[in-house]
Design a protein around this motif. Structure first.
Motif, PDB file in Angstrom:
ATOM      1  N   ALA A   4       7.438   9.704  -5.443  1.00 45.80           N
ATOM      2  CA  ALA A   4       8.453   8.893  -6.126  1.00 45.80           C
ATOM      3  C   ALA A   4       9.691   9.707  -6.457  1.00 45.80           C
ATOM      4  O   ALA A   4      10.814   9.170  -6.454  1.00 45.80           O
ATOM      5  CB  ALA A   4       7.859   8.287  -7.394  1.00 45.80           C
ATOM      6  N   ASP A   5       9.534  11.012  -6.748  1.00 46.79           N
ATOM      7  CA  ASP A   5      10.698  11.838  -7.063  1.00 46.79           C
ATOM      8  C   ASP A   5      11.631  11.984  -5.871  1.00 46.79           C
ATOM      9  O   ASP A   5      12.837  12.216  -6.051  1.00 46.79           O
ATOM     10  CB  ASP A   5      10.232  13.222  -7.533  1.00 46.79           C
ATOM     11  N   ARG A   6      11.096  11.890  -4.654  1.00 48.11           N
ATOM     12  CA  ARG A   6      11.951  12.014  -3.463  1.00 48.11           C
ATOM     13  C   ARG A   6      12.707  10.724  -3.167  1.00 48.11           C
ATOM     14  O   ARG A   6      13.613  10.732  -2.331  1.00 48.11           O
ATOM     15  CB  ARG A   6      11.089  12.388  -2.246  1.00 48.11           C
ATOM     16  N   HIS A   7      12.362   9.633  -3.815  1.00 45.95           N
ATOM     17  CA  HIS A   7      12.995   8.338  -3.546  1.00 45.95           C
ATOM     18  C   HIS A   7      13.403   7.728  -4.884  1.00 45.95           C
ATOM     19  O   HIS A   7      12.599   7.078  -5.558  1.00 45.95           O
ATOM     20  CB  HIS A   7      12.034   7.423  -2.790  1.00 45.95           C
ATOM     21  N   SER A   8      14.637   7.960  -5.249  1.00 45.21           N
ATOM     22  CA  SER A   8      15.101   7.542  -6.574  1.00 45.21           C
ATOM     23  C   SER A   8      15.040   6.037  -6.773  1.00 45.21           C
ATOM     24  O   SER A   8      14.909   5.564  -7.904  1.00 45.21           O
ATOM     25  CB  SER A   8      16.540   8.031  -6.784  1.00 45.21           C
ATOM     26  N   TRP A   9      15.118   5.283  -5.700  1.00 48.33           N
ATOM     27  CA  TRP A   9      15.083   3.818  -5.834  1.00 48.33           C
ATOM     28  C   TRP A   9      13.717   3.318  -6.289  1.00 48.33           C
ATOM     29  O   TRP A   9      13.574   2.144  -6.661  1.00 48.33           O
ATOM     30  CB  TRP A   9      15.471   3.165  -4.513  1.00 48.33           C
ATOM     31  N   LEU A  10      12.708   4.187  -6.275  1.00 44.33           N
ATOM     32  CA  LEU A  10      11.384   3.820  -6.780  1.00 44.33           C
ATOM     33  C   LEU A  10      11.184   4.242  -8.227  1.00 44.33           C
ATOM     34  O   LEU A  10      10.091   4.084  -8.768  1.00 44.33           O
ATOM     35  CB  LEU A  10      10.286   4.469  -5.922  1.00 44.33           C
ATOM     36  N   GLY A  11      12.259   4.760  -8.851  1.00 41.60           N
ATOM     37  CA  GLY A  11      12.112   5.306 -10.194  1.00 41.60           C
ATOM     38  C   GLY A  11      11.622   4.292 -11.209  1.00 41.60           C
ATOM     39  O   GLY A  11      10.782   4.597 -12.059  1.00 41.60           O
ATOM     40  N   PHE A  12      12.114   3.068 -11.174  1.00 39.02           N
ATOM     41  CA  PHE A  12      11.718   2.077 -12.176  1.00 39.02           C
ATOM     42  C   PHE A  12      10.266   1.643 -12.028  1.00 39.02           C
ATOM     43  O   PHE A  12       9.704   1.014 -12.927  1.00 39.02           O
ATOM     44  CB  PHE A  12      12.644   0.855 -12.102  1.00 39.02           C
ATOM     45  N   LEU A  13       9.640   1.992 -10.879  1.00 40.75           N
ATOM     46  CA  LEU A  13       8.232   1.660 -10.682  1.00 40.75           C
ATOM     47  C   LEU A  13       7.310   2.794 -11.117  1.00 40.75           C
ATOM     48  O   LEU A  13       6.077   2.629 -11.105  1.00 40.75           O
ATOM     49  CB  LEU A  13       7.959   1.334  -9.203  1.00 40.75           C
ATOM     50  N   ASP A  28       0.816  -1.208   0.000  1.00 43.74           N
ATOM     51  CA  ASP A  28       0.000   0.000   0.000  1.00 43.74           C
ATOM     52  C   ASP A  28       0.855   1.264   0.000  1.00 43.74           C
ATOM     53  O   ASP A  28       0.807   2.080  -0.926  1.00 43.74           O
ATOM     54  CB  ASP A  28      -0.933  -0.026   1.209  1.00 43.74           C
ATOM     55  N   LEU A  29       1.649   1.462   1.057  1.00 47.36           N
ATOM     56  CA  LEU A  29       2.388   2.717   1.205  1.00 47.36           C
ATOM     57  C   LEU A  29       3.460   2.900   0.132  1.00 47.36           C
ATOM     58  O   LEU A  29       3.620   3.994  -0.427  1.00 47.36           O
ATOM     59  CB  LEU A  29       3.019   2.783   2.591  1.00 47.36           C
ATOM     60  N   THR A  30       4.200   1.820  -0.171  1.00 46.25           N
ATOM     61  CA  THR A  30       5.339   1.953  -1.077  1.00 46.25           C
ATOM     62  C   THR A  30       4.936   1.793  -2.543  1.00 46.25           C
ATOM     63  O   THR A  30       5.099   2.703  -3.355  1.00 46.25           O
ATOM     64  CB  THR A  30       6.427   0.934  -0.706  1.00 46.25           C
ATOM     65  N   ALA A  31       4.397   0.591  -2.880  1.00 49.24           N
ATOM     66  CA  ALA A  31       4.140   0.299  -4.294  1.00 49.24           C
ATOM     67  C   ALA A  31       2.894   0.988  -4.822  1.00 49.24           C
ATOM     68  O   ALA A  31       2.869   1.424  -5.981  1.00 49.24           O
ATOM     69  CB  ALA A  31       4.007  -1.221  -4.482  1.00 49.24           C
ATOM     70  N   TRP A  32       1.854   1.109  -4.008  1.00 52.03           N
ATOM     71  CA  TRP A  32       0.598   1.670  -4.485  1.00 52.03           C
ATOM     72  C   TRP A  32       0.560   3.205  -4.361  1.00 52.03           C
ATOM     73  O   TRP A  32       0.284   3.902  -5.328  1.00 52.03           O
ATOM     74  CB  TRP A  32      -0.557   1.044  -3.721  1.00 52.03           C
ATOM     75  N   GLN A  33       0.853   3.719  -3.165  1.00 52.86           N
ATOM     76  CA  GLN A  33       0.713   5.149  -2.944  1.00 52.86           C
ATOM     77  C   GLN A  33       1.936   5.938  -3.415  1.00 52.86           C
ATOM     78  O   GLN A  33       1.826   6.839  -4.250  1.00 52.86           O
ATOM     79  CB  GLN A  33       0.454   5.432  -1.457  1.00 52.86           C
ATOM     80  N   CYS A  34       3.109   5.602  -2.877  1.00 54.45           N
ATOM     81  CA  CYS A  34       4.285   6.431  -3.168  1.00 54.45           C
ATOM     82  C   CYS A  34       4.748   6.266  -4.622  1.00 54.45           C
ATOM     83  O   CYS A  34       5.001   7.245  -5.323  1.00 54.45           O
ATOM     84  CB  CYS A  34       5.420   6.082  -2.207  1.00 54.45           C
ATOM     85  N   ALA A  35       4.880   5.003  -5.085  1.00 55.47           N
ATOM     86  CA  ALA A  35       5.326   4.791  -6.464  1.00 55.47           C
ATOM     87  C   ALA A  35       4.302   5.294  -7.474  1.00 55.47           C
ATOM     88  O   ALA A  35       4.657   5.599  -8.624  1.00 55.47           O
ATOM     89  CB  ALA A  35       5.611   3.305  -6.701  1.00 55.47           C
TER      90      ALA A  35
END
Length: 779
Positions: A173-182, A160-167
């Motif tokens: 997502a811009d604040r967390h570069s490691w989520l860029g590919f998502l 929920d928090l990571t893959a659904w909301q933030c990514a």
């Protein structure tokens, strides 16, 4: 004939309570006697236990072993050298709970350990077999909800928090570069594929719990007890701890491990599949995927029903050593759940044009349903426990037999703190100081908001207990002066002794603290659940149109509760990391497991392993094989603190013939003060009275300054035969020729420093001499 006069061979005739001096000295001469020392919580070294720097391991391994002094290794070959004194041996079991640094991470399994304790806290009952089975079923179901809660929390963070909301939100997502590919518009940026990838985290967590449970079973609990047939008094009365299969629960642990592993995998499947199914069922959705989603939902319902059936079908088998396994069930249920999860991941990852992630995943319904189910289970369990307690009321039982339901409520609260804490902290970390994502489910925010009022209530209760301790200290001042009437008094010394005595009594107030905490948690949790379901908003948002003071209080409770719940989770992690690096901290945390993991895993397979399933067979084998090796051998089983509980459990596992050769010496023992009150079905008055009748002799030492140990308080006329009058502590009030330096207040430690210890040991050894009857004690 008086019991103290009889030869030990006639002990089987003695079933009635004896007079106060049943442990009087004998005048005979034994071939050789052994004193087997069992240490208590926190552990120690064999050198300290035997008071000799040179020790050798007699039997055992690096985890648990029996040691002797180097000079006593061949004592059996020189019996004449040991006339009038025993051969001391030390059983060292501390590495079972605090030896490995990785075991500090077991702190994260604390809710599972607590709910497992509730299984053993059922009240003593007569002729209520079905009600007893219902009690065990309810505790197992409560344990199952905790597994689902833990995995649901992992799903909340990863899915929920990571893959659904933030990514799915550009600002986050811009604040967390490691989520860029998502979130870059590539293949993985589809919502279903993001969820499928993130599902690796809760799936790996479930697999890790399964692996740890299976591995720790092999390392700790796979020791088979000595094979014996159950005695009539062990199955009809006394305590279940004497049954042959009590310390070997392989079948039940394997069944529960399979069921809980499947439950965790099904929870992940439900979290992934629900979002895709919700999209497919909208008007105009893809019909083929809609049908597939409904089929997966039906399979999920069947899997849940199978898990509940496995958990509720049967409990422990204790009348025999149950070596069988439900092979098909154990192997196929987790594999079937894993296959369903893989199908769900493929289904969620299918191409769905126009699907965008927005809002939250349906976590409010999940966490709300779990909270409601846990509350109803605790209330139902309280009704069942009350019915059991009424059949055989025990005035000393904690909370009138309601200790188990209260502990279940606390386990659920701990699980809520941990799941809510990690969700709150991850949400704050991902979102920073902005409001780019909705955040965790509203129900978790409401639950966090009730923590500040709960802490205020507990602080008030602790204040009342502190006031009571202060008043009791004032009363103890006169008692201390009376106990040391023959010595000149010093006000500072008197106050220190009185304060120690008063603080030691706070242990007996633990049931009050647990009861208040459990009831307050239930009521506040119910209010939080109602508020979340009826408003759909956080407490602060709900109170926006109310009075300013109400709005301010709601916002304060919400902010402070969110911080506290996150702090609580971080505290667990910090303790675990510190214990991993710091041996002294690891030993302190090991004390928690010494008390909490004594009981077998009967309600939750992912709880920390039961060390007694290794220690009790160790002690039983050592006692039985040594006493049987030669006619006339006798043994004093000497247990301190938690070691006295292990000693009692081992004595119950012996055959009647072996028990007649054993005398029991306990000191600083929580047998009645802790175990008898909180676990009345297994350590209640009837159980302890049966132990006193079955061993050759039993003496118990305690101090009024000891916060853990206490008298055994056997019913009827048997009590004085077991409990010696409370030992003086300190031994001397001021400086004396025997104590030229101020004598320390020992409290729970150093019982061997008291001359009464050696005196009682000599009396027990004299009582064990079988050849010549002892003199009748003078009346």
């Amino acid at each position: 004939m008086d019991r103290a006069q009889r030869p030990a061979s006639t002990k089987s005739e003695d079933t009635a309570p004896g007079p106060p001096d049943t442990c009087g000295p004998g005048a005979g001469e034994a071939r050789i006697a052994l004193e087997l020392l069992v240490h208590g919580v926190g552990g120690t070294t064999p050198q300290q236990m035997l008071d000799d720097p040179r020790t050798e391991r007699i039997t055992g391994d690096d985890t648990a072993a029996v040691f002797r002094r180097a000079d006593d290794v061949d004592a059996e070959d020189r019996p004449d050298d040991y006339r009038g004194r025993p051969v001391p041996e030390a059983y060292v079991w501390c590495n079972l709970t605090s030896g490995n640094s990785a075991r500090a991470l077991w702190l994260l399994l604390l809710p599972f350990m607590v709910v497992n304790l509730a299984h053993w806290m059922r009240p003593a009952a007569r002729d209520r077999a079905r009600t007893i089975r219902l009690y065990g079923l309810l505790v197992r179901l409560a344990g199952l909800t905790l597994t689902v809660l833990l995995v649901a929390a992992a799903c909340e963070v990863a899915l929920d928090l990571t893959a659904w909301q933030c990514a799915g939100t550009d600002a986050c997502a811009d604040r967390h570069s490691w989520l860029g590919f998502l979130s870059d518009g590539g293949w993985w940026s589809r919502p279903g594929r993001r969820l499928a990838l993130a599902a690796v985290v809760p799936t790996a967590l479930t697999g890790l719990l399964w692996y740890l449970s299976r591995r720790t079973w092999s390392a700790y609990e796979s020791q088979q007890p000595m094979s014996q047939q159950p005695e009539p008094d062990e199955t009809a009365g006394g305590t279940a701890l004497g049954r042959p299969g009590f310390w070997y629960g392989r079948r039940l642990v394997a069944r529960l491990r399979a069921a809980h592993t499947a439950a965790g995998l099904l929870t992940v499947a439900a979290a992934v599949g629900s979002a895709a199914a919700r999209f497919d069922r909208r008007p105009g959705g893809p019909p083929l995927l809609d049908v597939l989603g409904r089929l997966l939902d039906a399979a999920l319902v069947v899997g849940v029903a199978a898990v509940v059936w496995v958990v509720g079908r049967r409990g422990r088998s204790e009348n025999r050593i149950d070596r069988e396994l439900d092979a098909h069930l154990v192997r196929r249920l987790p594999l079937a759940a894993l296959a369903l999860l893989v199908l769900t991941l493929v289904y969620a990852g299918w191409e769905r044009p126009g699907w965008q992630s927005a809002g939250r995943l349906p976590g409010d319904a999940t966490f709300g349903a779990l909270a409601l189910l846990q509350g109803l289970t605790a209330v139902t369990l309280a009704v069942v426990a009350h019915l059991l307690h009424r059949t055989a009321p025990d005035p000393r039982a904690a909370m009138r037999g309601l200790g188990g339901p209260a502990v279940v409520m606390l386990a659920c609260a701990l699980g809520g703190v941990m799941s809510g804490g990690v969700s709150q902290r991850v949400a704050d970390w991902l979102d920073g100081t902005g409001a780019s994502i909705p955040g965790p489910p509203v129900v978790l925010t409401w639950q966090a908001s009730v923590i500040p009022p709960l802490l205020v209530l507990l602080l008030l209760l602790l204040g009342l207990l502190a006031r009571r301790a202060f008043l009791l200290r004032r009363a103890e001042l006169a008692a201390v002066e009376a106990d040391y009437a023959d010595e000149p008094h010093d006000l500072v010394r008197t106050r220190r002794i009185a304060s120690t005595r008063a603080m030691a009594t706070l242990t007996d107030r633990a049931p009050l603290v647990v009861a208040v905490t459990a009831v307050a948690t239930l009521l506040l949790g119910a209010g939080a659940l109602v508020g979340a379901l009826t408003t759909g908003d956080t407490p602060g948002e709900t109170a926006e149109d109310s009075y300013a003071v109400v709005h301010g209080a709601a916002q304060t409770a919400q902010a402070l509760g969110s911080w506290l719940i996150g702090f609580g989770f971080l505290l667990f992690v910090t303790w675990g990391r510190r214990a991993y690096k710091d041996a002294s901290a690891r030993r302190t945390i090991g004390i928690l497991w010494d008390v909490g993991t004594f009981w077998p895993r009967a309600a939750h397979p992912f709880a920390p392993p039961c060390y007694a399933e290794r220690a009790v067979p160790d002690l039983t084998w050592r006692i039985a094989t040594w006493t049987r090796a030669e006619e006339g051998r006798r043994l004093v089983l000497s247990g301190h603190s938690q070691g006295s509980v292990l000693a009692a459990a081992a004595a119950w596992q012996l055959t009647p013939a072996d028990r007649r050769r054993v005398a029991l010496l306990t000191y600083g023992s929580p047998l009645e003060r802790l175990y008898g009150r909180w676990f009345p079905a297994h350590f209640g008055p009837d159980a302890l009275a049966s132990l006193h009748a079955e061993v050759d002799c039993w003496r118990n030492l305690y101090r009024r300054t000891d916060p853990i140990g206490g008298p055994v308080r056997l019913p009827g006329d048997t009590g004085p035969a077991v409990d010696r009058e409370a030992l003086r502590d300190p031994l001397a009030y001021g400086r004396t020729p025997e104590h030229p330096l101020p004598a320390p207040i020992h409290g729970h430690s150093d019982y061997q420093a008291d001359p009464a210890f050696a005196e009682e040991r000599e009396r027990l050894l004299g009582r064990l001499h079988p050849e010549v009857p002892g003199q009748r004690p003078e009346s």
